[in-house]
Scaffold this motif. Structure first.
Motif: not given
Length: 701
Positions: A483-487, A626-631
């Motif tokens: 779950r990854y959304d690049e900022k 790993c939560e809330p996103d994976t990065r």
């Protein structure tokens, strides 16, 4: 038996011939996952999409993979991948060679403007080197500087000293090499002959000799038996007549081999036949990666029966393809034999003509020229001759149903018998494949039965007595969802404080200017280490998309921002463990110097009082959330460690920025069961973005 983690020299020898079948494919793109997995996406007019994968870490492999087994493209291509794309996008794949009997493959790509060689070293620590036609290294995954060889950008690539090859030695060389040993037969085959333990034991078994016989007590009969077994093993590999097998124990893979092995059969492993060794080795490494020590589960839904069903259905499809190919091959060989008998007089005339000419000492090239002249004159026997191979002493003919290779010195009957024997051998292989497919169908039926039983059971689980939710152990999961959304702010240095405030830092003078001019609001706080070349650090009072307002920022967040500022400054690069940092308000920062003064790009004038943080300890932790996103995240340990699934602390040390990033990546891969997850979100390039400039070391090293 331990599962195979690296392809052997025998594996690569068997695979090279199959990989050459992809000659002419055109490269579309190159990808790098982590720091040891290279993927070349190619296309071919007849075959369609081709995925060549090279992995040099753990495991070590090189083969063509089915598209379903290829990981999704990483979000941002690292520098190595971009270099590869610039070199070989649009290039033709022109083949591959094994270096001697070593675990080294050299792939050749041709484009109008350049020739590129890619060397995959599948031994030791593993490496991939990209070279030009003169073998000058353009780039490599790992730099190697040894007294014996160097692999580094700008250097001339040096292959290691070539090892003894048992695949092309004669009996005298074989016996001499064996006699040099001071141990027993099996260890000598494994080390002196470079066969490794498995194939050394296989040769002893096939030769019918005792493995533990000491070399000093070995007789010529031992050597002759072993060499005979060696010849029987290597001939089908060198001639491309492999019979690939995938071996399993308790439904988990243990090996994939180009030929059936008596050692594995004696161990009771279940064997599955494959049409190609490439297909077997691809299935093996895919299964090796996806199989965990415990039964796989998908969330709360129980055992992953569907994956098992799909696995067996895929294997059955491959086995059916192999059986169909065996049918075609056997029919073709039998048809050739019948064609010889159907044209007996014509074939006998060709063979008799060649035998008579050779008995009279006529050179092969003159014989071939005579047939060519006869064909021009319309002589039927001469027209049937396609070519003559002087080195092998054979003639190839065409009787209207394809090419047939003949030994002209044994007559029509023996040539036909050889073809009938080959057809029989292929049909026996088909019978073995049919037996294997029945076993696979039984396994498939068993999985479906177990799924039905499980679905019919009462699956309601009792709630936990204290009502507490269990934490998910992502490191132990066989498949971690990405779950990854690049900022937008990820192009700067950044982290979030323990209180959730965003901190941004410049990577260079341009970013320092940009942060102050575009992203610093009146309520933000400005931090700077009291050292030359320190980055601008801004503690945002509000989120970037929120209107600026006065906010009471906790002292804990300010101290974390100060540690961030000093850790990514020249203090770390100089190998120091602490430094001073000051804090000011946004309105105290200006680009306007005093009259007659000049300030450099990325520098600022600070007016008014400063609040100092004295002797701030440097400290950086890099981890994976790993939560809330994976990065990947990095920054002060107090802010990073509580929010990550796993993290590693750094301090000033001896490893350059790119080298420490690779060490971190390898450590993260060891900590996660799902290594493909680490590849997707935590490449060495991405980890490097959070490593301070200069040398570093892991504190727990």
């Amino acid at each position: 038996m331990d599962k195979k983690r690296a392809m052997t020299s025998v594996d690569l020898a068997a695979l090279v011939g199959e990989l050459r079948e992809y000659t002419g494919a055109v490269v579309d793109k190159a990808y790098l996952y982590g720091d040891d997995f290279v993927r070349l996406k190619m296309r071919d007019y007849d075959r369609g999409r081709i995925e060549l994968v090279i992995e040099t870490g753990d495991p070590k492999r090189a083969h063509v993979a089915v598209p379903e087994y290829v990981p999704d493209a990483p979000g941002r291509p690292p520098n190595f991948a971009m270099m590869l794309r610039n070199r070989i996008a649009g290039a033709n794949f022109e083949g591959v060679e094994q270096y001697g009997f070593d675990r080294i493959l050299t792939f050749r790509f041709e484009r109008e403007d350049a020739t590129t060689l890619i060397v995959a070293e599948l031994f030791g620590d593993g490496n991939v080197a990209v070279m030009n036609e003169d073998r000058e290294v353009i780039d490599c995954l790992d730099t190697v500087r040894l007294t014996s060889r160097t692999v580094a950008p700008g250097s001339q690539y040096d292959y290691p000293d070539e090892r003894f090859s048992p695949l092309d030695c004669d009996y005298e060389a074989f016996a001499a090499k064996m006699a040099q040993s001071d141990t027993d037969l099996v260890r000598t085959l494994a080390t002196q002959l470079n066969f490794g333990g498995l194939y050394a034991e296989e040769l002893c078994t096939r030769a019918g000799v005792e493995k533990t016989v000491d070399i000093a007590e070995a007789t010529e009969a031992h050597y002759e038996a072993l060499f005979g077994a060696l010849e029987r093993l290597r001939e089908p590999i060198l001639e491309g007549r492999t019979e690939p097998r995938l071996y399993e124990d308790d439904e988990r893979v243990v090996d994939a081999t180009p030929l059936p092995l008596e050692e594995h059969e004696a161990a009771g492993y279940v064997a599955t036949a494959f049409e190609s060794f490439n297909g077997a080795i691809d299935e093996y490494f895919h299964r090796l990666e996806t199989e965990s020590d415990e039964p796989k589960a998908t969330g709360d839904d129980g055992p992953d029966f569907q994956s098992e069903i799909e696995k067996y259905e895929r294997i059955i499809e491959q086995q059916e393809g192999a059986i169909e190919a065996y049918d075609e091959q056997a029919d073709e060989e039998q048809q050739k034999a019948e064609s010889l008998y159907g044209n007996y007089d014509l074939v006998d005339e060709i063979c008799s003509t060649i035998r008579g000419a050779r008995d009279e000492g006529v050179p092969w090239d003159e014989i071939e020229a005579t047939f060519e002249t006869g064909a021009e004159q319309g002589i039927e026997a001469a027209e049937a001759v396609v070519s003559i191979a002087a080195a092998e002493g054979t003639v190839t003919i065409d009787l209207g149903e394809g090419h047939i290779e003949l030994d002209p010195f044994v007559g029509v009957e023996k040539n036909a018998d050889r073809l009938y024997t080959e057809a029989k051998r292929v049909r026996e292989k088909k019978e073995g494949a049919q037996a294997a497919i029945e076993d696979t169908r039984e396994n498939l039926a068993d999985v479906k039965r177990r799924r039905e039983e499980w679905e019919n059971e009462d699956g309601d689980e009792e709630p936990d007595d204290d009502g507490e939710a269990f934490e998910t152990d992502y490191t132990a999961m066989a498949s971690v969802p990405v779950r990854y959304d690049e900022k937008w702010f990820e192009r700067f240095r950044w982290f979030r404080t323990s209180d959730g405030f965003l901190v941004l830092g410049g990577r260079n003078a341009d970013q320092n200017e940009e942060l102050v001019k575009k992203y610093m609001d009146p309520s933000d706080r400005f931090f700077h280490a009291q050292a030359h070349g320190a980055p601008v650090t801004i503690l945002k009072a509000t989120e970037p998309d929120e209107p600026a307002r006065d906010v009471d920022i906790p002292d804990r967040s300010k101290r974390e921002a100060a540690q961030f500022a000093v850790s990514y400054s020249s203090v770390w690069k100089d190998g120091k463990f602490e430094g001073d940092v000051y804090e000011v308000g946004a309105d105290q920062v200006s680009k306007t110097p005093e009259s007659g003064e000049y300030i450099e790009k990325g520098s600022f004038v600070i007016r008014g009082d400063r609040e100092y943080y004295r002797d701030v300890a440097v400290g950086v932790a890099v981890g994976i959330t790993c939560e809330p996103d994976t990065r990947v995240v990095g920054g002060p340990p107090s802010a990073i460690e509580p929010i990550t699934e796993t993290s590693i602390r750094l301090e000033p040390g001896q490893y350059a920025q790119n080298d420490i990033a690779k060490r971190l990546y390898r450590t993260f891969r060891e900590r996660f069961e799902d290594t493909s997850f680490v590849r997707k979100i935590a490449s060495a390039d991405r980890i490097q973005e959070f490593c301070p400039p200069g040398g570093s070391r892991m504190i727990d090293e």
